[in-house]
Design a protein around this motif. Structure first.
Motif, PDB file in Angstrom:
ATOM      1  N   HIS A 141      -2.907   2.464  -0.521  1.00 51.39           N
ATOM      2  CA  HIS A 141      -1.624   2.684  -1.198  1.00 51.39           C
ATOM      3  C   HIS A 141      -0.704   1.488  -1.045  1.00 51.39           C
ATOM      4  O   HIS A 141      -0.588   0.947   0.054  1.00 51.39           O
ATOM      5  N   LEU A 172       8.180  14.043  -3.351  1.00 46.61           N
ATOM      6  CA  LEU A 172       7.728  15.046  -2.384  1.00 46.61           C
ATOM      7  C   LEU A 172       8.653  15.113  -1.174  1.00 46.61           C
ATOM      8  O   LEU A 172       8.975  14.089  -0.580  1.00 46.61           O
ATOM      9  N   PRO A 178      -5.812  16.586   1.272  1.00 45.71           N
ATOM     10  CA  PRO A 178      -5.786  15.698   0.109  1.00 45.71           C
ATOM     11  C   PRO A 178      -6.514  16.282  -1.106  1.00 45.71           C
ATOM     12  O   PRO A 178      -6.154  15.986  -2.237  1.00 45.71           O
TER      13      PRO A 178
HETATM   14  C1  HEC Z   1      -9.406   5.996   1.214  1.00 51.54           C
HETATM   15  C2  HEC Z   1      -8.192   5.846   0.462  1.00 51.54           C
HETATM   16  C3  HEC Z   1      -6.924   6.533   0.922  1.00 51.54           C
HETATM   17  C4  HEC Z   1      -6.340   6.492   2.166  1.00 51.54           C
HETATM   18  C5  HEC Z   1      -6.861   5.814   3.432  1.00 51.54           C
HETATM   19  C6  HEC Z   1      -5.104   7.204   2.047  1.00 51.54           C
HETATM   20  N1  HEC Z   1      -4.946   7.674   0.781  1.00 51.54           N
HETATM   21 FE1  HEC Z   1      -3.400   8.781   0.077  1.00 51.54          FE
HETATM   22  N2  HEC Z   1      -4.334   9.007  -1.698  1.00 51.54           N
HETATM   23  C7  HEC Z   1      -5.507   8.369  -2.069  1.00 51.54           C
HETATM   24  C8  HEC Z   1      -5.848   8.764  -3.418  1.00 51.54           C
HETATM   25  C9  HEC Z   1      -7.075   8.293  -4.194  1.00 51.54           C
HETATM   26  C10 HEC Z   1      -4.843   9.652  -3.849  1.00 51.54           C
HETATM   27  C11 HEC Z   1      -4.772  10.340  -5.218  1.00 51.54           C
HETATM   28  C12 HEC Z   1      -5.736  11.489  -5.264  1.00 51.54           C
HETATM   29  C13 HEC Z   1      -5.164  12.690  -4.603  1.00 51.54           C
HETATM   30  O1  HEC Z   1      -4.052  13.098  -4.989  1.00 51.54           O
HETATM   31  O2  HEC Z   1      -5.827  13.222  -3.709  1.00 51.54           O
HETATM   32  C14 HEC Z   1      -3.907   9.778  -2.735  1.00 51.54           C
HETATM   33  C15 HEC Z   1      -2.755  10.571  -2.768  1.00 51.54           C
HETATM   34  C16 HEC Z   1      -1.747  10.521  -1.813  1.00 51.54           C
HETATM   35  C17 HEC Z   1      -0.452  11.161  -1.927  1.00 51.54           C
HETATM   36  C18 HEC Z   1       0.045  11.978  -3.107  1.00 51.54           C
HETATM   37  C19 HEC Z   1       0.760  11.040  -4.039  1.00 51.54           C
HETATM   38  C20 HEC Z   1       1.441  11.708  -5.197  1.00 51.54           C
HETATM   39  O3  HEC Z   1       2.023  10.965  -6.021  1.00 51.54           O
HETATM   40  O4  HEC Z   1       1.434  12.931  -5.292  1.00 51.54           O
HETATM   41  C21 HEC Z   1       0.242  10.874  -0.789  1.00 51.54           C
HETATM   42  C22 HEC Z   1       1.652  11.317  -0.422  1.00 51.54           C
HETATM   43  C23 HEC Z   1      -0.611  10.073   0.046  1.00 51.54           C
HETATM   44  N3  HEC Z   1      -1.815   9.872  -0.617  1.00 51.54           N
HETATM   45  C24 HEC Z   1      -0.266   9.584   1.290  1.00 51.54           C
HETATM   46  C25 HEC Z   1      -1.143   8.920   2.128  1.00 51.54           C
HETATM   47  C26 HEC Z   1      -0.825   8.593   3.497  1.00 51.54           C
HETATM   48  C27 HEC Z   1       0.481   8.859   4.193  1.00 51.54           C
HETATM   49  C28 HEC Z   1      -1.944   7.989   4.018  1.00 51.54           C
HETATM   50  C29 HEC Z   1      -2.154   7.516   5.430  1.00 51.54           C
HETATM   51  C30 HEC Z   1      -2.017   8.504   6.470  1.00 51.54           C
HETATM   52  C31 HEC Z   1      -2.945   7.933   2.960  1.00 51.54           C
HETATM   53  N4  HEC Z   1      -2.421   8.509   1.839  1.00 51.54           N
HETATM   54  C32 HEC Z   1      -4.205   7.364   3.094  1.00 51.54           C
HETATM   55  C33 HEC Z   1      -6.265   7.532  -1.297  1.00 51.54           C
HETATM   56  C34 HEC Z   1      -6.040   7.274   0.061  1.00 51.54           C
END
Ligand code: HEC
Length: 292
Positions: free
Chosen positions: A173, A193, A205
């Motif tokens: 991100h 959010l 997730p």
């Molecule tokens: C391996 C890749 C990966 C990692 C590491 C990761 N994310 Fe994500 N994240 C994604 C993807 C791809 C999505 C979109 C798909 C989904 O909504 O599940 C997402 C969605 C999100 C969303 C929702 C965004 C929205 O607009 O609704 C949030 C908040 C978020 N991540 C926070 C985090 C945080 C905080 C961390 C660390 C603790 C993290 N992510 C680590 C891949 C990752």
């Protein structure tokens, strides 16, 4: 330009330009320049360079991280840092499982090597790696997430939360252009959010996968498989992206099947590596990222 590439990698280790610079250095025969820094005395240069190396994901870069982690020639703190980064790429994940299996990793580095695959989207990679932990990983995997009241009761510090974000999240991100372009950009996530929603996004997730960010598994004609997010797809071409921001261009005619994943590409259980205080700090940091 190798010296300039080295500078770019050191100055922008967590941006794609720094990672690309480090990747190019290997292609252009500049790996000795990287070694010079690693073998030198300046720890902040070393730290930055390891940061850039983490997501290059080529065989050479993974070899280098492994050599640094496993060589007694280096100090323990540098070795631990390198160990913490071996599994940061697809190539690196395979390497982590291989060196754990071959018992190449000394006991004091096992937790770092295991932690390096915490971003792996395949749960099986994380579980297999964790099984090499001294207690079989029981104390860190599958523990229930802290509940909201427990988190709100803590005195949260957003500046500390930013560090947690850099360590666990920015491989997928971007916030204000820092980090890698894979999942949605989070620069204004606090306007979308509240803390509850942020916690839910981190803990579950796969419960609501963001549109356009679904994961896909591609089976290729040559028998290999790839998984990632489709950045674009036409009749003839597919552009697929991976955690760490890498892209690959494919010909649609080379793809045998395209299957949408049920799980999110965002790893389950990221909170397992964090203390309750870390998580409270992280939520505080994210909630303050509002629309300007
Ligand atoms: C391996 C890749 C990966 C990692 C590491 C990761 N994310 Fe994500 N994240 C994604 C993807 C791809 C999505 C979109 C798909 C989904 O909504 O599940 C997402 C969605 C999100 C969303 C929702 C965004 C929205 O607009 O609704 C949030 C908040 C978020 N991540 C926070 C985090 C945080 C905080 C961390 C660390 C603790 C993290 N992510 C680590 C891949 C990752």
């Amino acid at each position: 330009q190798n010296k300039n590439l080295l500078q770019l990698a050191i100055n922008k280790p967590y941006e794609s330009v720094g990672k690309d610079a480090a990747g190019l250095l290997f292609h252009l025969g500049g790996s000795q320049l990287i070694w010079n820094v690693i073998n030198g005395k300046d720890t902040s240069l070393q730290n930055n360079l390891l940061g850039a190396l983490a997501s290059v994901g080529s065989k050479e870069s993974v070899d280098m991280l492994q050599t640094i982690a496993l060589s007694k020639k280096y100090g323990l703190s540098l070795r631990k840092q390198a160990a913490h980064k071996i599994g940061n790429s697809g190539n690196g994940e395979d390497r982590v499982l291989a060196i754990l299996k071959n018992k190449k990793v000394p006991a004091e580095l096992i937790p770092d090597v295991v932690a390096s695959v915490s971003g792996a989207w395949l749960g099986s990679v994380r579980t297999e790696a964790a099984s090499y932990l001294p207690d079989n990983g029981k104390s860190t995997t599958g523990k229930p997430a802290p509940a909201m009241p427990q988190l709100l009761a803590l005195n949260a510090n957003g500046a500390e939360g930013e560090k947690i974000f850099s360590a666990n999240c920015n491989v997928c991100h971007q916030i204000n252009n820092i980090g890698y372009d894979f999942g949605p950009k989070l620069s204004e996530i606090g306007s979308k959010l509240p803390k509850e929603g942020l916690l839910e996004a981190i803990v579950h997730p796969s419960a609501g996968i963001g549109f356009g960010y679904e994961g896909w598994v591609l089976k290729m004609k040559d028998g290999t498989a790839l998984s990632g997010i489709l950045a674009s797809k036409t009749e003839t071409d597919i552009d697929i992206k991976f955690p760490g921001g890498a892209h690959r261009q494919l010909k649609t005619s080379d793809v045998v099947s395209l299957t949408q994943m049920k799980q999110s590409m965002m790893s389950e259980g990221l909170y397992n590596n964090m203390s309750t205080q870390d998580l409270a700090n992280l939520l505080e940091y994210l909630e303050r990222l509002k629309k300007k």
